[in-house]
Design an enzyme around this catalytic site. Structure first.
Site, mmCIF file in Angstrom:
data_model
loop_
_atom_site.group_PDB
_atom_site.id
_atom_site.type_symbol
_atom_site.label_atom_id
_atom_site.label_comp_id
_atom_site.label_asym_id
_atom_site.label_seq_id
_atom_site.Cartn_x
_atom_site.Cartn_y
_atom_site.Cartn_z
ATOM 1 N N LYS A 40 92.403 7.472 19.283
ATOM 2 C CA LYS A 40 93.316 8.611 19.194
ATOM 3 C C LYS A 40 94.363 8.444 20.288
ATOM 4 O O LYS A 40 94.051 8.486 21.484
ATOM 5 C CB LYS A 40 92.527 9.900 19.412
ATOM 6 C CG LYS A 40 92.828 10.979 18.406
ATOM 7 C CD LYS A 40 91.942 12.166 18.637
ATOM 8 C CE LYS A 40 92.255 13.252 17.641
ATOM 9 N NZ LYS A 40 91.538 14.491 17.953
ATOM 10 N N VAL A 41 95.598 8.268 19.862
ATOM 11 C CA VAL A 41 96.680 7.986 20.805
ATOM 12 C C VAL A 41 97.574 9.224 20.919
ATOM 13 O O VAL A 41 98.195 9.635 19.940
ATOM 14 C CB VAL A 41 97.542 6.795 20.310
ATOM 15 C CG1 VAL A 41 98.623 6.464 21.324
ATOM 16 C CG2 VAL A 41 96.675 5.578 20.013
#
Ligand code: E4P
Length: 231
Positions: free
Chosen positions: A99-100
């Protein structure tokens, strides 16, 4: 070109992810057969398992679920984020989805990960233009935050439908996750507006089952059955 792959929307199965890091809840809800993945974030983990080691927490989640499990980066420079992503990816390269958090640095990190075929979920998106950039950079998922958009006083439905339209028109393969659900109605609206994957908290998922007329009808049938033959 990274991020532009063949579309298969018509044949792709719909999915629901659970927005939780609680292995007990996750195991219980995966038994329903309706879930296809898990999303976590630092706030959820800090609330649900404040003392847990992150690696142990995510391994427990992996053990009781199937499908993609999103784990969010918490560092802030490009090199730190890439090192953090490498660590998480090694926990289960087929299932861990990095998850960026969306930003200029986030885009650079995302693009590096996409080129290495690491699954990514670009998070904290509030607008279609942001989701479009994340999709162009190669995101596997783009996560639109329904409740937080509404908290600002905006209707999230055009954000979701606009994103779906532009992804389909441009042939971008990213799937739209809609999270930050506050009410059951948010789930219905996200699905109608074009979300590929609503990610839902355990209490809201349980509300999707419940209907007073269903309970009343089942009670009526079972009472009639128990009382059959009695005058
Ligand atoms: C989604 O992936 C996020 O984990 C989550 O839905 C964020 O929701 P919040 O607005 O309740 O923090």
């Amino acid at each position: 070109m990274i991020g532009r792959r063949a579309l298969c929307y018509a044949s792709a199965p719909m999915a629901i992810f659970i927005d939780s890091s609680d292995p007990k809840e996750i195991a219980d809800l995966f038994a329903w057969g309706v879930l296809s993945g898990v999303t976590t974030n630092p706030l959820i983990i800090a609330k649900e398992s404040p003392d847990a080691d992150l690696g142990e927490c995510i391994r427990n989640v992996l053990a009781v679920s199937w499908g993609d499990v999103s784990v969010e980066l918490t560092t802030e420079t490009e090199s730190e984020m890439l090192a953090e992503a490498e660590l998480y990816h090694a926990w289960d390269p087929k299932r861990i989805t990095i998850k960026v958090p969306f930003s200029e640095t986030g885009l650079r990190v995302l693009h590096q990960l996409a080129k290495r075929n690491v699954k990514t979920n670009v998070t904290c998106l509030m607008a279609m233009n942001q989701a479009y950039l994340a999709a162009l950079a190669g995101a596997t998922y783009v996560s639109i935050f329904s409740g937080r958009v509404r908290d600002m006083g905006y209707d999230v439905r055009p954000v979701i439908s606009g994103t779906r339209n532009v992804l389909e028109r441009e042939g971008l393969a990213s799937k739209i996750i809609v999270g930050s659900m506050r009410h059951l109605m948010d789930v219905n609206e996200a699905l109608e507006a074009g979300a590929h994957v609503p990610t839902i908290t355990p209490p809201i998922l349980r509300k999707m089952v419940w209907h007073p007329r269903t309970i009343e009808t089942i009670n009526e049938f079972n009472t009639a059955w128990r009382n059959r033959g009695k005058k």
